[in-house]
Design a protein around this motif. Sequence first.
Motif, short mmCIF file in Angstrom:
data_model
loop_
_atom_site.label_atom_id
_atom_site.label_comp_id
_atom_site.label_asym_id
_atom_site.label_seq_id
_atom_site.Cartn_x
_atom_site.Cartn_y
_atom_site.Cartn_z
N GLY A 86 1.05 -0.77 0.22
CA GLY A 86 0.38 -0.12 -0.37
C GLY A 86 0.67 1.14 0.09
N LEU A 87 0.36 2.44 -0.25
CA LEU A 87 0.93 3.53 -0.41
C LEU A 87 0.76 4.55 1.45
CD1 LEU A 87 -0.78 5.11 -3.30
CD2 LEU A 87 1.74 4.37 -2.96
N LYS A 88 -0.06 3.55 2.35
CA LYS A 88 0.08 4.92 3.70
C LYS A 88 0.84 3.63 4.69
CE LYS A 88 -3.69 6.73 3.18
NZ LYS A 88 -5.47 7.55 3.95
N GLU A 89 1.58 4.05 5.59
CA GLU A 89 2.23 3.26 6.74
C GLU A 89 0.99 2.26 6.47
OE1 GLU A 89 3.95 7.31 7.17
OE2 GLU A 89 1.64 6.28 6.57
N ARG A 90 1.66 1.21 7.27
CA ARG A 90 1.29 -0.10 8.09
C ARG A 90 1.12 0.28 9.66
NH1 ARG A 90 1.32 -6.07 5.68
NH2 ARG A 90 3.39 -5.64 5.09
N ALA A 91 0.58 -0.02 9.95
CA ALA A 91 0.89 0.23 11.53
C ALA A 91 0.61 -1.30 12.76
CB ALA A 91 -0.12 1.50 12.09
N GLY A 92 1.27 -1.89 12.98
CA GLY A 92 0.99 -2.71 13.98
C GLY A 92 1.78 -2.52 15.23
N ASN A 93 1.80 -2.99 16.33
CA ASN A 93 2.36 -3.02 18.18
C ASN A 93 2.42 -4.02 18.66
OD1 ASN A 93 -0.59 -3.91 19.49
ND2 ASN A 93 -1.31 -1.60 18.10
N PHE A 94 3.47 -3.99 19.84
CA PHE A 94 3.51 -4.88 20.68
C PHE A 94 3.83 -4.26 22.26
CE2 PHE A 94 7.03 -3.54 19.03
CZ PHE A 94 8.22 -3.11 20.62
N ASP A 110 7.17 1.19 6.33
CA ASP A 110 6.48 2.58 5.04
C ASP A 110 6.22 2.01 3.82
OD1 ASP A 110 8.31 4.36 6.38
OD2 ASP A 110 10.29 3.76 5.05
N GLY A 111 5.30 3.10 2.81
CA GLY A 111 4.46 2.24 2.32
C GLY A 111 5.32 2.45 0.80
N THR A 112 4.75 1.52 0.06
CA THR A 112 5.10 2.04 -1.39
C THR A 112 5.56 3.05 -2.07
OG1 THR A 112 5.27 -0.53 -1.61
CG2 THR A 112 5.62 0.50 -3.61
N PRO A 113 6.53 3.27 -2.75
CA PRO A 113 6.62 4.73 -3.38
C PRO A 113 4.99 4.91 -4.66
CG PRO A 113 8.71 4.26 -2.47
CD PRO A 113 7.73 2.98 -2.52
N GLY A 114 4.63 5.98 -4.24
CA GLY A 114 3.80 6.20 -5.57
C GLY A 114 2.49 7.26 -5.21
N PHE A 115 1.95 7.41 -6.43
CA PHE A 115 0.90 8.69 -6.03
C PHE A 115 -0.66 7.75 -6.02
CE2 PHE A 115 3.71 10.84 -8.21
CZ PHE A 115 4.79 11.91 -7.74
N SER A 116 -1.94 8.58 -5.96
CA SER A 116 -3.15 8.45 -5.60
C SER A 116 -3.31 9.65 -5.84
CB SER A 116 -3.49 7.89 -3.94
OG SER A 116 -5.31 7.95 -4.17
N ILE A 117 -4.04 9.66 -7.16
CA ILE A 117 -4.42 9.99 -7.56
C ILE A 117 -6.47 9.78 -8.60
CG2 ILE A 117 -4.35 11.70 -10.15
CD1 ILE A 117 -1.42 11.58 -9.92
N SER A 118 -7.10 10.64 -8.13
CA SER A 118 -8.15 9.86 -8.48
C SER A 118 -8.66 10.75 -10.30
CB SER A 118 -9.12 10.66 -7.22
OG SER A 118 -8.96 12.56 -7.41
N THR A 119 -8.47 11.77 -9.90
CA THR A 119 -8.73 12.38 -11.64
C THR A 119 -7.41 12.74 -11.92
OG1 THR A 119 -10.72 13.24 -10.45
CG2 THR A 119 -10.00 13.88 -12.77
#
Length: 466
Positions: A86-94, A110-119
């Motif tokens: 995903g583009l957004k960070e993944r969260a987890g905890n211990f 960290d997320g995978t580098p990229g853009f999210s463009i709706s239009t």
Amino acid sequence: MKFSKILFIVLGMAFILSCKPGEDGPDAIIGNSISVPNEVTTVQTSLEFDSDWTLENRASWFVVTPMRGSAGTANLTISILETNSGLKERAGNFAVTVNGTETLYYVFQDGTPGFSISTDSYTVPSTGQTFAFPVEGNVRYEAVPDVDWLTVTGIQYDSTLLEDNHTYSKYMTSVVSLSIQANDGELREGHITLTGEDGVTTATITVEQIGSLVADYSRTFVRRTLALKFTGTWCQFCPPMSLAIEEAERKDPNHIVAMNLHVAKSAFEYMNHNAFIAMFGVDGYPTGIVNYYGKVGVYNVYEPLAEAFLELAAEAVSELPSNTVIGGSTRLKNDTVYADISIASKEAGLYSLNAFLLEDGLVYPQAGASDDYVHNSVIRIEMTDNLMGDNVSLEANGTYVTQLKVRVPSSVENTDNLHVVVYTTYRGTFTGNVGWTTLTYQDFGYVVDNVVNIPINTLVKYAYED
């Protein structure tokens, strides 16, 4: 900002540096958090405890070891088991428990580098203006236009806090601001290339600017037919006609445009329905009005009824060639729909310009059909000053240009499903030869010369039969 090693102090309290997007230097923030790279790897970190401790893993994508220890320095290994697509960070905890007190530690991948463009395509009017479009993603970038009439004047970034309420997300919402020169020529197109700081992540935004749509008067203008249906969600006999018009549109999308006018007590009641009921003498439902001269009554089998609408559209092409052709663009800005309309005319004449804002994709129970019936092409509001259309005087081989606008009604459910239907009418009548059991040709005083459907944020050019 990535850290391969972070020292946690004071009985398990974590100290981490976090960078806020848009700032050159880091902000020191107290928190129990660590950022890890987007790869299958291990990260080392240390904690200081003054007593025995136990650790509980609470995420599936990483494992922290060891899971227990004694007072003193605890050297922990965080094993990242999978990458984040995903583009957004993944969260987890211990969780670490010391003397019966549990402390939660966050791990952000960290997320995978990229853009999210709706239009990725915009249409703007011909006037000189400022314009802005949003971009979401996890990399900062450079925006470069490929034409001299587009200038990037700035990029503004913003972000939000992650789950620990201390660390700013690397996933940012940004706004690219443009200066656009006026266009006194024909339709033109430019592109803005977004190139990430990593040199790999790219995206392209297209900007179309309308000018003066230029008609080819030597060609035959496309002749579209308006199919206006009077209906209601309570009308058990209405679905077959709806299906018939939709089927006719599907078979001949270049020549049929539908509008559904919902009457009193319908869930989608159009507030000015009575004026049109009186104009067309509607006394039963459904009633279809074709090009303001054909009146179609109830028929319970949609397939042959669809053929009748197709025959009426074909008759209009052959017997009533259009003198006008309509093009233009629509855009939504600050809860207002703008429609920049151009009408080309071969011969001079007096016409009425009609425009309505419609909505698709409305799910609501329909008598005679289902509880999850999808209602399309529902009239929401007129866009002209006069209910029956604004008078316009057209010149021979000329172009009439106007802008219509209307505030989006509160009844609209999804602005992405909006579209604008624009049509021209002239005084007159027509009697054709399509033979259909529930069709009559009637004189309502006007004939639809041409019609166009323009989806929101879209440009539609002049169209021709050949």
